[in-house]
Scaffold this motif. Structure first.
Motif, PDB file in Angstrom:
ATOM      1  N   GLY A 151      -7.177 -12.393 116.577  1.00 54.56           N
ATOM      2  CA  GLY A 151      -6.115 -11.394 116.614  1.00 54.56           C
ATOM      3  C   GLY A 151      -5.703 -10.969 115.222  1.00 54.56           C
ATOM      4  N   MET A 152      -5.641 -11.932 114.310  1.00 60.24           N
ATOM      5  CA  MET A 152      -5.231 -11.604 112.950  1.00 60.24           C
ATOM      6  C   MET A 152      -6.289 -10.796 112.214  1.00 60.24           C
ATOM      7  SD  MET A 152      -2.953 -14.769 111.724  1.00 60.24           S
ATOM      8  CE  MET A 152      -1.394 -15.029 112.569  1.00 60.24           C
ATOM      9  N   GLY A 153      -7.535 -10.897 112.677  1.00 55.67           N
ATOM     10  CA  GLY A 153      -8.591 -10.088 112.079  1.00 55.67           C
ATOM     11  C   GLY A 153      -8.333  -8.603 112.243  1.00 55.67           C
ATOM     12  N   VAL A 154      -7.576  -8.213 113.279  1.00 55.84           N
ATOM     13  CA  VAL A 154      -7.328  -6.797 113.523  1.00 55.84           C
ATOM     14  C   VAL A 154      -6.131  -6.290 112.709  1.00 55.84           C
ATOM     15  CG1 VAL A 154      -5.677  -6.706 115.453  1.00 55.84           C
ATOM     16  CG2 VAL A 154      -7.583  -5.112 115.379  1.00 55.84           C
ATOM     17  N   VAL A 155      -5.355  -7.228 112.159  1.00 54.22           N
ATOM     18  CA  VAL A 155      -4.158  -6.835 111.410  1.00 54.22           C
ATOM     19  C   VAL A 155      -4.510  -5.897 110.258  1.00 54.22           C
ATOM     20  CG1 VAL A 155      -2.414  -7.714 109.809  1.00 54.22           C
ATOM     21  CG2 VAL A 155      -2.710  -8.791 112.039  1.00 54.22           C
ATOM     22  N   LEU A 156      -5.589  -6.254 109.549  1.00 55.52           N
ATOM     23  CA  LEU A 156      -6.038  -5.414 108.439  1.00 55.52           C
ATOM     24  C   LEU A 156      -6.257  -3.979 108.885  1.00 55.52           C
ATOM     25  CD1 LEU A 156      -7.610  -4.884 105.691  1.00 55.52           C
ATOM     26  CD2 LEU A 156      -9.603  -5.711 106.902  1.00 55.52           C
ATOM     27  N   TYR A 157      -6.975  -3.823 110.008  1.00 50.57           N
ATOM     28  CA  TYR A 157      -7.330  -2.471 110.451  1.00 50.57           C
ATOM     29  C   TYR A 157      -6.106  -1.740 110.990  1.00 50.57           C
ATOM     30  CZ  TYR A 157     -11.900  -4.375 109.720  1.00 50.57           C
ATOM     31  OH  TYR A 157     -12.986  -4.955 109.127  1.00 50.57           O
ATOM     32  N   ALA A 158      -5.229  -2.476 111.660  1.00 53.04           N
ATOM     33  CA  ALA A 158      -3.986  -1.861 112.132  1.00 53.04           C
ATOM     34  C   ALA A 158      -3.171  -1.354 110.950  1.00 53.04           C
ATOM     35  CB  ALA A 158      -3.184  -2.880 112.939  1.00 53.04           C
ATOM     36  N   MET A 159      -3.206  -2.108 109.849  1.00 49.46           N
ATOM     37  CA  MET A 159      -2.482  -1.690 108.651  1.00 49.46           C
ATOM     38  C   MET A 159      -3.088  -0.410 108.073  1.00 49.46           C
ATOM     39  SD  MET A 159      -1.452  -4.280 105.615  1.00 49.46           S
ATOM     40  CE  MET A 159      -3.018  -4.246 104.800  1.00 49.46           C
ATOM     41  N   PHE A 160      -4.408  -0.377 107.992  1.00 52.03           N
ATOM     42  CA  PHE A 160      -5.083   0.838 107.502  1.00 52.03           C
ATOM     43  C   PHE A 160      -4.732   2.027 108.390  1.00 52.03           C
ATOM     44  CE2 PHE A 160      -8.739  -1.953 105.734  1.00 52.03           C
ATOM     45  CZ  PHE A 160      -8.063  -2.094 104.538  1.00 52.03           C
ATOM     46  N   ILE A 161      -4.760   1.807 109.691  1.00 53.05           N
ATOM     47  CA  ILE A 161      -4.468   2.889 110.640  1.00 53.05           C
ATOM     48  C   ILE A 161      -3.028   3.368 110.469  1.00 53.05           C
ATOM     49  CG2 ILE A 161      -4.139   3.369 113.116  1.00 53.05           C
ATOM     50  CD1 ILE A 161      -6.700   1.613 113.563  1.00 53.05           C
ATOM     51  N   ALA A 162      -2.113   2.409 110.276  1.00 45.75           N
ATOM     52  CA  ALA A 162      -0.706   2.780 110.104  1.00 45.75           C
ATOM     53  C   ALA A 162      -0.481   3.561 108.803  1.00 45.75           C
ATOM     54  CB  ALA A 162       0.171   1.531 110.129  1.00 45.75           C
ATOM     55  N   LEU A 163      -1.343   3.341 107.814  1.00 43.08           N
ATOM     56  CA  LEU A 163      -1.240   4.106 106.569  1.00 43.08           C
ATOM     57  C   LEU A 163      -1.786   5.514 106.752  1.00 43.08           C
ATOM     58  CD1 LEU A 163      -2.423   1.519 103.869  1.00 43.08           C
ATOM     59  CD2 LEU A 163      -0.103   2.251 104.364  1.00 43.08           C
ATOM     60  N   LEU A 164      -2.789   5.624 107.617  1.00 42.09           N
ATOM     61  CA  LEU A 164      -3.515   6.892 107.764  1.00 42.09           C
ATOM     62  C   LEU A 164      -2.825   7.854 108.729  1.00 42.09           C
ATOM     63  CD1 LEU A 164      -6.185   8.409 107.084  1.00 42.09           C
ATOM     64  CD2 LEU A 164      -7.232   7.207 109.006  1.00 42.09           C
ATOM     65  N   ILE A 165      -2.384   7.336 109.885  1.00 46.95           N
ATOM     66  CA  ILE A 165      -1.950   8.197 110.987  1.00 46.95           C
ATOM     67  C   ILE A 165      -0.773   9.131 110.635  1.00 46.95           C
ATOM     68  CG2 ILE A 165      -0.933   8.157 113.318  1.00 46.95           C
ATOM     69  CD1 ILE A 165      -3.976   7.757 113.215  1.00 46.95           C
ATOM     70  N   PRO A 166       0.248   8.669 109.908  1.00 42.97           N
ATOM     71  CA  PRO A 166       1.352   9.599 109.634  1.00 42.97           C
ATOM     72  C   PRO A 166       0.903  10.883 108.942  1.00 42.97           C
ATOM     73  CG  PRO A 166       1.989   7.370 109.046  1.00 42.97           C
ATOM     74  CD  PRO A 166       0.527   7.325 109.401  1.00 42.97           C
ATOM     75  N   THR A 167      -0.087  10.787 108.059  1.00 42.76           N
ATOM     76  CA  THR A 167      -0.585  11.990 107.396  1.00 42.76           C
ATOM     77  C   THR A 167      -1.460  12.807 108.336  1.00 42.76           C
ATOM     78  OG1 THR A 167      -0.675  10.606 105.437  1.00 42.76           O
ATOM     79  CG2 THR A 167      -1.546  12.830 105.228  1.00 42.76           C
ATOM     80  N   VAL A 168      -2.250  12.133 109.179  1.00 41.62           N
ATOM     81  CA  VAL A 168      -3.078  12.849 110.156  1.00 41.62           C
ATOM     82  C   VAL A 168      -2.180  13.635 111.119  1.00 41.62           C
ATOM     83  CG1 VAL A 168      -4.738  12.591 112.049  1.00 41.62           C
ATOM     84  CG2 VAL A 168      -4.944  11.174 110.006  1.00 41.62           C
ATOM     85  N   ALA A 169      -1.033  13.040 111.466  1.00 41.35           N
ATOM     86  CA  ALA A 169      -0.114  13.717 112.386  1.00 41.35           C
ATOM     87  C   ALA A 169       0.391  15.024 111.777  1.00 41.35           C
ATOM     88  CB  ALA A 169       1.052  12.788 112.719  1.00 41.35           C
ATOM     89  N   LYS A 170       0.473  15.061 110.440  1.00 39.92           N
ATOM     90  CA  LYS A 170       0.946  16.277 109.774  1.00 39.92           C
ATOM     91  C   LYS A 170      -0.192  17.239 109.483  1.00 39.92           C
ATOM     92  CE  LYS A 170       3.572  14.034 106.708  1.00 39.92           C
ATOM     93  NZ  LYS A 170       4.185  13.830 105.412  1.00 39.92           N
ATOM     94  N   SER A 171      -1.381  16.709 109.229  1.00 35.85           N
ATOM     95  CA  SER A 171      -2.509  17.554 108.847  1.00 35.85           C
ATOM     96  C   SER A 171      -3.795  16.990 109.450  1.00 35.85           C
ATOM     97  CB  SER A 171      -2.615  17.612 107.318  1.00 35.85           C
ATOM     98  OG  SER A 171      -3.832  18.197 106.962  1.00 35.85           O
ATOM     99  N   LEU A 172      -4.314  17.662 110.484  1.00 34.34           N
ATOM    100  CA  LEU A 172      -5.503  17.155 111.159  1.00 34.34           C
ATOM    101  C   LEU A 172      -6.714  17.116 110.236  1.00 34.34           C
ATOM    102  CD1 LEU A 172      -5.189  18.656 114.754  1.00 34.34           C
ATOM    103  CD2 LEU A 172      -4.946  16.266 114.052  1.00 34.34           C
ATOM    104  N   GLY A 173      -6.702  17.937 109.190  1.00 40.89           N
ATOM    105  CA  GLY A 173      -7.801  17.923 108.222  1.00 40.89           C
ATOM    106  C   GLY A 173      -8.022  16.543 107.643  1.00 40.89           C
TER     107      GLY A 173
END
Lengths: 268, 100
Positions: A199-221
């Motif tokens: 489960g903790m192995g996914v924490v890294l990727y969840a963190m990356f996703i949480a960094l990425l998604i807010p900007t994707v939500a504003k700009s799909l590019g």
């Protein structure tokens, strides 16, 4: 994360510069507390993953003490577990950390720092502390959100300079959360069940996703760039080690992005 | 990884992390970079995140690549809805922990 605003009528209530300095610092600590609370479990996961990758507890602690970068540290232990060479690990770190360059450049415009202060504040620049300091800066908030109606922001809009002690307080408390979480992680790693470790192995990727998604939500590019980069990384990793595949995919796709998107990048 | 290799890696990591954070604070403020470089530096983080997430997320449990994918999908949905790092990390963790 909520918008932080620094009350600025402090000179009247606090007389000496030292008192004011302490007051700003404590405001920074308060603003940084949610960051520290978020770092604690993330760093705990880092400690567990680092030991699983073959590092000693001391090595994992040393890394958290000296590096203080979630993405970089998780990336490093993942690469270490995969047997990557130091050169590939360091280069991959540099690529991931180029974002700090952009953040520090942005902060440098609203901080007035001595060399010593720059050395301290610089060490404490992370994605989260940057966002906190960024949002604590009223003019940027107003420029970015034309629909913002918060009176606090408008009242603060004359303040252009971020108090150094505020930024320091944010960083110090976040750093303590990171160190504390790593410590608990390396101490308790051996008693955790294996499912928890996966489960903790996914924490890294969840963190990356949480960094990425807010900007994707504003700009799909941005989403298109991330997906293209992930696709290229997968393709390159068929022929290269993961570290180099990631570096190559990132530089090439970001280059294509600049070429194809041009001025659109400035609006991000 | 031997202690020496780790030492070299750690020193390199410290430099690769600290210098990008420090240098812009030491340089005179407001010195503009070439526009293409500024744009490239702006896009690099997102491209890097994309390359870090995929295909790495398939290796959360190498025997069951779908496990990481489902955790990642959960993280995307939660992050999109709440835009909160802590909630995103905790829910992705719980999803993978429960399924594993």
């Amino acid at each position: 994360m909520s918008h932080a605003s620094i009350p600025h009528q402090t000179t009247s209530r606090h007389h000496t510069p030292r008192q004011q300095s302490i007051w700003y610092f404590s405001q920074g600590v308060r603003a940084g507390l949610p960051i520290a609370l978020g770092y604690f479990p993330t760093a705990l996961a880092f400690g567990v993953v680092a030991l699983a990758a073959g590092l000693t507890a001391a090595q994992a602690m040393l890394m958290s003490l000296l590096v203080f970068s979630g993405a970089g540290q998780f990336l490093a232990v993942n690469l270490i577990a995969g047997g990557a060479a130091p050169m590939a690990i360091v280069t991959a770190n540099l690529v991931v950390n180029l974002r700090y360059f952009v953040m520090s450049a942005s902060l440098s415009r609203r901080l007035r720092l001595s060399w010593l202060e720059a050395a301290l504040i610089g060490f404490g620049v992370t994605d989260e502390t940057f966002i906190m300091n960024y949002l604590a800066h009223p003019r940027e908030i107003i420029a970015d959100e034309a629909n913002s109606t918060n009176a606090d922001h408008e009242a603060n809009s004359k303040d252009d300079i971020l108090p150094t002690d505020f930024a320091l307080g944010v960083s110090v408390v976040s750093y303590l959360g990171w160190i504390g979480g790593t410590y608990v992680g390396v101490v308790f790693a051996s008693v955790l069940p294996p499912g928890l470790t996966i489960g903790m192995g996914v924490v890294l990727y969840a963190m990356f996703i949480a960094l990425l998604i807010p900007t994707v939500a504003k700009s799909l590019g941005v989403g298109v760039i991330a997906i293209a980069s992930g696709g290229c990384c997968w393709l390159f990793s068929q022929y290269l080690s993961f570290g180099w595949a990631m570096i190559l995919a990132t530089t090439i796709v970001a280059g294509f992005g600049v070429w194809l998107w041009g001025e659109g990048v400035d609006r991000l | 990884m031997t202690a020496n290799t780790f030492g070299v890696t750690l020193i390199g990591m410290v430099l690769a992390t600290y210098l990008p954070r420090l240098l812009p604070l030491l340089l005179p403020t407001g010195r503009p970079l070439p526009i293409w470089l500024e744009r490239w530096l702006k896009l690099v983080p997102y491209a890097a995140l994309g390359a870090l997430i995929f295909p790495g997320i398939l290796t959360v449990d190498p025997q069951r690549p779908w496990l990481g994918l489902i955790g990642g999908l959960a993280a995307i949905l939660v992050s999109w809805k709440w835009n909160n790092l802590v909630i995103t990390v905790i829910i992705a963790f719980l999803v993978v922990y429960i399924l594993s």
